[in-house]
Design a protein around this motif. Sequence first.
Motif, PDB file in Angstrom:
ATOM      1  N   ALA A 143     -58.188   3.528 -19.201  1.00  0.00           N
ATOM      2  CA  ALA A 143     -59.425   3.715 -19.969  1.00  0.00           C
ATOM      3  C   ALA A 143     -59.169   3.074 -21.326  1.00  0.00           C
ATOM      4  CB  ALA A 143     -59.782   5.188 -20.118  1.00  0.00           C
ATOM      5  N   ALA A 144     -60.091   2.225 -21.756  1.00  0.00           N
ATOM      6  CA  ALA A 144     -59.908   1.443 -22.979  1.00  0.00           C
ATOM      7  C   ALA A 144     -59.975   2.315 -24.224  1.00  0.00           C
ATOM      8  CB  ALA A 144     -60.962   0.346 -23.056  1.00  0.00           C
ATOM      9  N   GLY A 145     -59.181   1.927 -25.222  1.00  0.00           N
ATOM     10  CA  GLY A 145     -59.256   2.539 -26.540  1.00  0.00           C
ATOM     11  C   GLY A 145     -60.089   1.661 -27.461  1.00  0.00           C
ATOM     12  N   ASP A 146     -60.001   1.946 -28.751  1.00  0.00           N
ATOM     13  CA  ASP A 146     -60.706   1.147 -29.751  1.00  0.00           C
ATOM     14  C   ASP A 146     -59.826   1.027 -30.985  1.00  0.00           C
ATOM     15  OD1 ASP A 146     -60.985   3.592 -31.177  1.00  0.00           O
ATOM     16  OD2 ASP A 146     -62.981   3.926 -30.352  1.00  0.00           O
ATOM     17  N   ASP A 147     -60.393   0.578 -32.096  1.00  0.00           N
ATOM     18  CA  ASP A 147     -59.603   0.379 -33.319  1.00  0.00           C
ATOM     19  C   ASP A 147     -58.843   1.632 -33.740  1.00  0.00           C
ATOM     20  OD1 ASP A 147     -60.538  -2.201 -33.470  1.00  0.00           O
ATOM     21  OD2 ASP A 147     -61.462  -1.986 -35.427  1.00  0.00           O
ATOM     22  N   ALA A 148     -59.442   2.796 -33.543  1.00  0.00           N
ATOM     23  CA  ALA A 148     -58.869   4.036 -34.058  1.00  0.00           C
ATOM     24  C   ALA A 148     -58.229   4.932 -33.003  1.00  0.00           C
ATOM     25  CB  ALA A 148     -59.959   4.839 -34.790  1.00  0.00           C
ATOM     26  N   THR A 149     -58.552   4.726 -31.728  1.00  0.00           N
ATOM     27  CA  THR A 149     -58.117   5.653 -30.686  1.00  0.00           C
ATOM     28  C   THR A 149     -57.445   4.907 -29.547  1.00  0.00           C
ATOM     29  OG1 THR A 149     -60.025   7.038 -31.217  1.00  0.00           O
ATOM     30  CG2 THR A 149     -58.894   7.504 -29.156  1.00  0.00           C
ATOM     31  N   ALA A 150     -56.269   5.406 -29.148  1.00  0.00           N
ATOM     32  CA  ALA A 150     -55.552   4.794 -28.034  1.00  0.00           C
ATOM     33  C   ALA A 150     -56.300   5.005 -26.728  1.00  0.00           C
ATOM     34  CB  ALA A 150     -54.149   5.397 -27.926  1.00  0.00           C
ATOM     35  N   GLY A 151     -56.090   4.075 -25.803  1.00  0.00           N
ATOM     36  CA  GLY A 151     -56.638   4.226 -24.464  1.00  0.00           C
ATOM     37  C   GLY A 151     -55.809   5.224 -23.668  1.00  0.00           C
ATOM     38  N   THR A 152     -56.157   5.398 -22.403  1.00  0.00           N
ATOM     39  CA  THR A 152     -55.422   6.292 -21.506  1.00  0.00           C
ATOM     40  C   THR A 152     -54.356   5.469 -20.800  1.00  0.00           C
ATOM     41  OG1 THR A 152     -57.408   7.625 -21.176  1.00  0.00           O
ATOM     42  CG2 THR A 152     -55.621   7.893 -19.571  1.00  0.00           C
ATOM     43  N   GLU A 153     -53.103   5.711 -21.152  1.00  0.00           N
ATOM     44  CA  GLU A 153     -52.013   4.916 -20.596  1.00  0.00           C
ATOM     45  C   GLU A 153     -51.710   5.315 -19.162  1.00  0.00           C
ATOM     46  OE1 GLU A 153     -47.554   3.314 -21.805  1.00  0.00           O
ATOM     47  OE2 GLU A 153     -48.575   4.739 -23.112  1.00  0.00           O
ATOM     48  N   VAL A 154     -51.306   4.334 -18.372  1.00  0.00           N
ATOM     49  CA  VAL A 154     -50.869   4.552 -16.995  1.00  0.00           C
ATOM     50  C   VAL A 154     -49.694   5.533 -17.009  1.00  0.00           C
ATOM     51  CG1 VAL A 154     -49.754   3.440 -15.019  1.00  0.00           C
ATOM     52  CG2 VAL A 154     -51.613   2.281 -16.210  1.00  0.00           C
ATOM     53  N   THR A 155     -49.648   6.402 -16.014  1.00  0.00           N
ATOM     54  CA  THR A 155     -48.495   7.286 -15.831  1.00  0.00           C
ATOM     55  C   THR A 155     -48.153   7.325 -14.358  1.00  0.00           C
ATOM     56  OG1 THR A 155     -49.882   9.259 -15.577  1.00  0.00           O
ATOM     57  CG2 THR A 155     -49.067   8.772 -17.798  1.00  0.00           C
ATOM     58  N   GLY A 156     -46.903   7.630 -14.058  1.00  0.00           N
ATOM     59  CA  GLY A 156     -46.473   7.802 -12.684  1.00  0.00           C
ATOM     60  C   GLY A 156     -45.776   6.575 -12.131  1.00  0.00           C
ATOM     61  N   GLY A 157     -45.309   6.729 -10.898  1.00  0.00           N
ATOM     62  CA  GLY A 157     -44.564   5.652 -10.262  1.00  0.00           C
ATOM     63  C   GLY A 157     -43.365   5.276 -11.123  1.00  0.00           C
ATOM     64  N   SER A 158     -43.037   4.006 -11.169  1.00  0.00           N
ATOM     65  CA  SER A 158     -41.946   3.508 -12.018  1.00  0.00           C
ATOM     66  C   SER A 158     -42.482   2.876 -13.294  1.00  0.00           C
ATOM     67  CB  SER A 158     -41.115   2.469 -11.249  1.00  0.00           C
ATOM     68  OG  SER A 158     -40.511   3.069 -10.126  1.00  0.00           O
ATOM     69  N   TYR A 159     -43.752   3.161 -13.625  1.00  0.00           N
ATOM     70  CA  TYR A 159     -44.381   2.557 -14.801  1.00  0.00           C
ATOM     71  C   TYR A 159     -43.594   2.854 -16.070  1.00  0.00           C
ATOM     72  CZ  TYR A 159     -47.403   1.747 -18.742  1.00  0.00           C
ATOM     73  OH  TYR A 159     -47.883   1.313 -19.949  1.00  0.00           O
ATOM     74  N   ALA A 160     -43.406   1.837 -16.888  1.00  0.00           N
ATOM     75  CA  ALA A 160     -42.836   1.958 -18.233  1.00  0.00           C
ATOM     76  C   ALA A 160     -43.352   0.787 -19.054  1.00  0.00           C
ATOM     77  CB  ALA A 160     -41.312   1.931 -18.186  1.00  0.00           C
ATOM     78  N   ARG A 161     -43.526   0.993 -20.340  1.00  0.00           N
ATOM     79  CA  ARG A 161     -43.929  -0.106 -21.220  1.00  0.00           C
ATOM     80  C   ARG A 161     -42.904  -1.232 -21.126  1.00  0.00           C
ATOM     81  NH1 ARG A 161     -45.703   3.391 -26.606  1.00  0.00           N
ATOM     82  NH2 ARG A 161     -47.425   4.475 -25.576  1.00  0.00           N
ATOM     83  N   GLN A 162     -43.392  -2.468 -21.256  1.00  0.00           N
ATOM     84  CA  GLN A 162     -42.529  -3.650 -21.146  1.00  0.00           C
ATOM     85  C   GLN A 162     -42.355  -4.322 -22.501  1.00  0.00           C
ATOM     86  OE1 GLN A 162     -41.030  -4.636 -18.062  1.00  0.00           O
ATOM     87  NE2 GLN A 162     -41.733  -2.525 -17.721  1.00  0.00           N
ATOM     88  N   ASN A 163     -41.134  -4.830 -22.757  1.00  0.00           N
ATOM     89  CA  ASN A 163     -40.849  -5.540 -24.007  1.00  0.00           C
ATOM     90  C   ASN A 163     -41.655  -6.830 -24.083  1.00  0.00           C
ATOM     91  OD1 ASN A 163     -38.977  -3.565 -24.576  1.00  0.00           O
ATOM     92  ND2 ASN A 163     -37.204  -4.856 -24.144  1.00  0.00           N
ATOM     93  N   LEU A 164     -42.205  -7.097 -25.261  1.00  0.00           N
ATOM     94  CA  LEU A 164     -43.012  -8.290 -25.498  1.00  0.00           C
ATOM     95  C   LEU A 164     -42.215  -9.301 -26.303  1.00  0.00           C
ATOM     96  CD1 LEU A 164     -45.759  -9.793 -25.529  1.00  0.00           C
ATOM     97  CD2 LEU A 164     -46.287  -8.537 -27.641  1.00  0.00           C
ATOM     98  N   SER A 165     -42.187 -10.531 -25.819  1.00  0.00           N
ATOM     99  CA  SER A 165     -41.626 -11.637 -26.603  1.00  0.00           C
ATOM    100  C   SER A 165     -42.732 -12.671 -26.774  1.00  0.00           C
ATOM    101  CB  SER A 165     -40.412 -12.246 -25.899  1.00  0.00           C
ATOM    102  OG  SER A 165     -40.748 -12.699 -24.609  1.00  0.00           O
ATOM    103  N   VAL A 166     -42.810 -13.237 -27.976  1.00  0.00           N
ATOM    104  CA  VAL A 166     -43.824 -14.244 -28.286  1.00  0.00           C
ATOM    105  C   VAL A 166     -43.173 -15.393 -29.031  1.00  0.00           C
ATOM    106  CG1 VAL A 166     -45.726 -12.573 -28.397  1.00  0.00           C
ATOM    107  CG2 VAL A 166     -44.486 -13.170 -30.479  1.00  0.00           C
ATOM    108  N   GLY A 167     -43.831 -16.542 -28.994  1.00  0.00           N
ATOM    109  CA  GLY A 167     -43.399 -17.677 -29.792  1.00  0.00           C
ATOM    110  C   GLY A 167     -44.033 -17.608 -31.177  1.00  0.00           C
ATOM    111  N   ALA A 168     -43.576 -18.466 -32.069  1.00  0.00           N
ATOM    112  CA  ALA A 168     -44.161 -18.533 -33.412  1.00  0.00           C
ATOM    113  C   ALA A 168     -45.636 -18.886 -33.308  1.00  0.00           C
ATOM    114  CB  ALA A 168     -43.427 -19.570 -34.256  1.00  0.00           C
ATOM    115  N   ALA A 169     -46.437 -18.287 -34.158  1.00  0.00           N
ATOM    116  CA  ALA A 169     -47.875 -18.557 -34.152  1.00  0.00           C
ATOM    117  C   ALA A 169     -48.149 -19.991 -34.583  1.00  0.00           C
ATOM    118  CB  ALA A 169     -48.593 -17.585 -35.088  1.00  0.00           C
ATOM    119  N   ALA A 170     -49.168 -20.568 -33.976  1.00  0.00           N
ATOM    120  CA  ALA A 170     -49.644 -21.894 -34.342  1.00  0.00           C
ATOM    121  C   ALA A 170     -51.163 -21.874 -34.242  1.00  0.00           C
ATOM    122  CB  ALA A 170     -49.067 -22.958 -33.412  1.00  0.00           C
TER     123      ALA A 170
END
Length: 127
Positions: free
Chosen positions: A36-63
């Motif tokens: 369920a989506a959140g907005d600027d002020a309120t978090a959405g409803t995060e997935v739970t269960g199974g083997s779900y876990a947040r994943q590390n984010l890597s990004v390149g330099a902004a252009a």
Amino acid sequence: MADNLTNTGENRCLDFIMGLSATAPTTPLKVALVTAAGDDATAGTEVTGGSYARQNLSVGAAAGGATSNSGDLVWSGMPAATIVGWEIWDSAGTPVRLWYGPLNEPKTLSAGDEYKITAGDLDLSIS
């Protein structure tokens, strides 16, 4: 995804640019999936269960005012769920939500499925 910084993310960017704070988010940044989506002020409803876990984010330099994930984001062993969006959190002791956005299309998963955001597909911009 323009204009999807949370209120906290917007304030931290402004404080940094104006020289009021040099405090960076606690890394690694993590990508969460939401049913369920959140907005600027309120978090959405995060997935739970199974083997779900947040994943590390890597990004390149902004252009050109934009960047995207530089590596695949893969969630294995997902629970049955319909994913509607994503959020980016830092790794502080009490994590801070910085960014959020919808998927182009909701994705319905069965228990045990894998979900992947391919490198370059999580677009982030400030405009």
